[in-house]
Design a protein around this motif. Structure first.
Motif, PDB file in Angstrom:
ATOM      1  N   SER A 190     -18.723  43.813  51.240  1.00 39.36           N
ATOM      2  CA  SER A 190     -18.456  42.426  50.856  1.00 39.36           C
ATOM      3  C   SER A 190     -18.796  41.499  52.014  1.00 39.36           C
ATOM      4  O   SER A 190     -18.765  41.891  53.180  1.00 39.36           O
ATOM      5  N   SER A 207     -19.688  40.604  46.678  1.00 39.15           N
ATOM      6  CA  SER A 207     -19.314  42.014  46.794  1.00 39.15           C
ATOM      7  C   SER A 207     -20.205  42.867  45.903  1.00 39.15           C
ATOM      8  O   SER A 207     -20.731  42.407  44.888  1.00 39.15           O
ATOM      9  N   ASN A 223     -13.347  46.378  46.652  1.00 37.07           N
ATOM     10  CA  ASN A 223     -13.642  45.188  45.871  1.00 37.07           C
ATOM     11  C   ASN A 223     -12.953  45.228  44.512  1.00 37.07           C
ATOM     12  O   ASN A 223     -12.549  46.285  44.030  1.00 37.07           O
TER      13      ASN A 223
END
Length: 239
Positions: A190, A207, A223
């Motif tokens: 990310s 992400s 994520n």
């Protein structure tokens, strides 16, 4: 193929007991912090998950020697479909001067209502000229996770803070997907830009992971989503 999804979320702390995002007190050589967000920057950036419930917060005690201990609860388990989660940590932080320092620590994850849901993680990092770089290893029998983290501070041209995170997950038991193939591990990452604006904390987050299609059934990473997502998050805390 990148399939960006734009998500706008506003987090408003409306409860009278949560009007302050962070309360600090000094008692002798100790600093006490009560907060609705993780207070340890290195631990938060490396391994602390985002808040998963409507009610979350933690306590932190630190000493002038550099030692600290604390507890953060990302989910109180009071919302439907959520469970109680408690993270306890202890660590040491030292600055040689205003430009160079380091931090090491260990964190214990637990879900008291679920048997066998405990794990540990070791983390450490250095801070150089306002930037922080670190790594962590979480030893979980079902998913061993290695994480690298970089906080570059404010990027002049963008006037925003830039953070990058990369993690590799090694599954304890291979996951079989619909076509019969197995997933033994995966990586995800990310990138986040953050800046204040008109009293709001704005965060633009990209992400992604190396899993696609049916492979996303095996995803349980850092994520919220398995595939490429762009998220715009706006948060305001009332002081």
């Amino acid at each position: 193929m990148i399939r960006p999804l734009l998500v706008l979320s506003a987090a408003l702390l409306l409860s009278p007991t949560l009007l302050a995002q962070q309360i600090k007190r000094e008692v002798g050589d100790f600093d006490f912090t009560l907060s609705t967000t993780p207070t340890r920057t290195m631990a938060q950036g490396l391994i602390s998950p985002a808040a998963t419930g409507a009610f979350h917060g933690g306590l932190d005690f630190s000493h002038t020697s550099g030692w600290y201990v604390g507890q953060y609860t990302p989910s109180m388990g009071v919302a439907p479909g959520s469970t109680l989660r408690v993270d306890n940590y202890v660590g040491y932080k030292h600055h040689f001067d205003s430009t160079l320092g380091y931090e090491i620590g260990v964190i214990h994850y637990s879900q008291p209502n679920i048997a066998g849901a405990e794990s540990h993680a070791l983390y450490g990092g250095i801070s150089i000229m306002g930037s922080r770089f670190g790594g962590a290893l979480r030893d979980n029998p079902s998913n061993r996770i290695g994480t690298l983290y970089a906080d570059f501070g404010q990027v002049p041209l963008l006037n925003a803070d830039l953070t990058v995170k990369l993690a590799h997950h090694r599954l304890g038991t291979p996951f079989t997907i619909g076509d019969g193939s197995q997933v033994n591990g995966f990586s995800d990452w990310s990138m986040q830009l953050s800046r204040p604006w008109l009293g709001l904390d704005l965060n633009l987050i990209y992400s992604d992971s190396n899993l696609t299609g049916g492979g996303c059934d095996a995803y349980s990473g850092i994520n919220t989503y398995c595939e490429s997502v762009v998220t715009l998050k706006a948060q305001r805390s009332f002081f």
